[in-house]
Motif scaffolding. Structure first.
Motif, PDB file in Angstrom:
ATOM      1  N   TYR A 110       0.834  -1.200   0.000  1.00 53.26           N
ATOM      2  CA  TYR A 110       0.000   0.000   0.000  1.00 53.26           C
ATOM      3  C   TYR A 110       0.869   1.250   0.000  1.00 53.26           C
ATOM      4  CZ  TYR A 110      -3.485  -3.383   1.512  1.00 53.26           C
ATOM      5  OH  TYR A 110      -4.303  -4.480   1.586  1.00 53.26           O
ATOM      6  N   GLY A 111       0.411   2.264  -0.702  1.00 51.49           N
ATOM      7  CA  GLY A 111       1.023   3.585  -0.692  1.00 51.49           C
ATOM      8  C   GLY A 111      -0.051   4.595  -0.367  1.00 51.49           C
ATOM      9  N   ASP A 112       0.127   5.327   0.716  1.00 52.35           N
ATOM     10  CA  ASP A 112      -0.878   6.289   1.189  1.00 52.35           C
ATOM     11  C   ASP A 112      -2.259   5.639   1.335  1.00 52.35           C
ATOM     12  OD1 ASP A 112       1.042   8.247   1.308  1.00 52.35           O
ATOM     13  OD2 ASP A 112       0.493   9.162  -0.609  1.00 52.35           O
ATOM     14  N   GLY A 113      -2.264   4.395   1.814  1.00 50.21           N
ATOM     15  CA  GLY A 113      -3.506   3.680   2.087  1.00 50.21           C
ATOM     16  C   GLY A 113      -4.153   3.020   0.883  1.00 50.21           C
ATOM     17  N   LYS A 114      -3.592   3.210  -0.301  1.00 53.61           N
ATOM     18  CA  LYS A 114      -4.145   2.633  -1.522  1.00 53.61           C
ATOM     19  C   LYS A 114      -3.257   1.479  -1.980  1.00 53.61           C
ATOM     20  CE  LYS A 114      -5.311   3.791  -6.272  1.00 53.61           C
ATOM     21  NZ  LYS A 114      -5.111   4.737  -7.356  1.00 53.61           N
TER      22      LYS A 114
END
Length: 187
Positions: free
Chosen positions: A72-76
């Motif tokens: 995940y990156g920034d919750g995505k």
């Protein structure tokens, strides 16, 4: 402008680097996997990953093995890696049913690993020998990039191949494979 930077408003959002300790265990060597992830992932202010073991081969009679790594990156969700013990009649069937479900066939080019390996700037997948007992017992490993980073297509493909090789070596050991993997990942 200083206020924008301090509070992280665009275009001054802080970009954080992926640390080896934040990498899924199923991606193998953490330092190598972390370096490859930094190459392929988009720039984000926060990264995390999660391993999900769906089946763990516990003895010689057991024929199941499966893991997922969600990144995940920034919750995505920006990437997914999957390793599983599979049986296909041939490698063309494996490519069609596993890899082409994620990316177009026209984007794939082969590389040397396992009995069959294909990659693009969005995926790298390896079909590697695993068990001598039974017919067609192979490891299917793929790393799928859901959101591309800033690197060019060639660098993305190279980084994904490195991740797939690393994950295959790890899965080959954890799945208690008794056939050579035919993968030459750097250690």
């Amino acid at each position: 402008m200083t206020v924008l930077y301090v509070f992280g408003f665009p275009p001054f959002k802080e970009v954080r680097e992926i640390k080896a300790g934040e990498v899924c265990g199923s991606l193998g060597d953490a330092a190598r996997a972390g370096a490859a992830l930094r190459e392929v992932l988009p720039k984000k202010s926060e990264y995390s990953s999660r391993d999900d073991v769906t089946a763990s081969r516990v003895d010689e009679m057991d024929s199941s093995y499966g893991t997922y790594c969600f990144v995940y990156g920034d919750g995505k969700q920006v990437a997914v890696a999957r390793a599983e013990l599979v049986e296909y009649e041939n490698t063309d069937q494996w490519v069609k049913e596993v890899v082409e479900q994620l990316v177009p066939a026209s984007s794939l080019t082969p590389f040397e690993a396992g009995d069959r390996a294909v990659a693009s700037s969005r995926i790298a997948a390896i079909y590697s020998p695993c068990l001598s007992r039974g017919a067609n017992r192979y490891l299917s490993v793929h790393v799928h990039l859901k959101e591309k980073g800033d690197a060019g297509d060639s660098e993305l493909r190279s980084g994904l191949i490195e991740l797939a090789e690393n994950a295959t070596v790890y899965a080959h050991s954890r799945a208690r494979c008794d056939l050579p993997s035919k993968v030459n990942a750097a250690s």
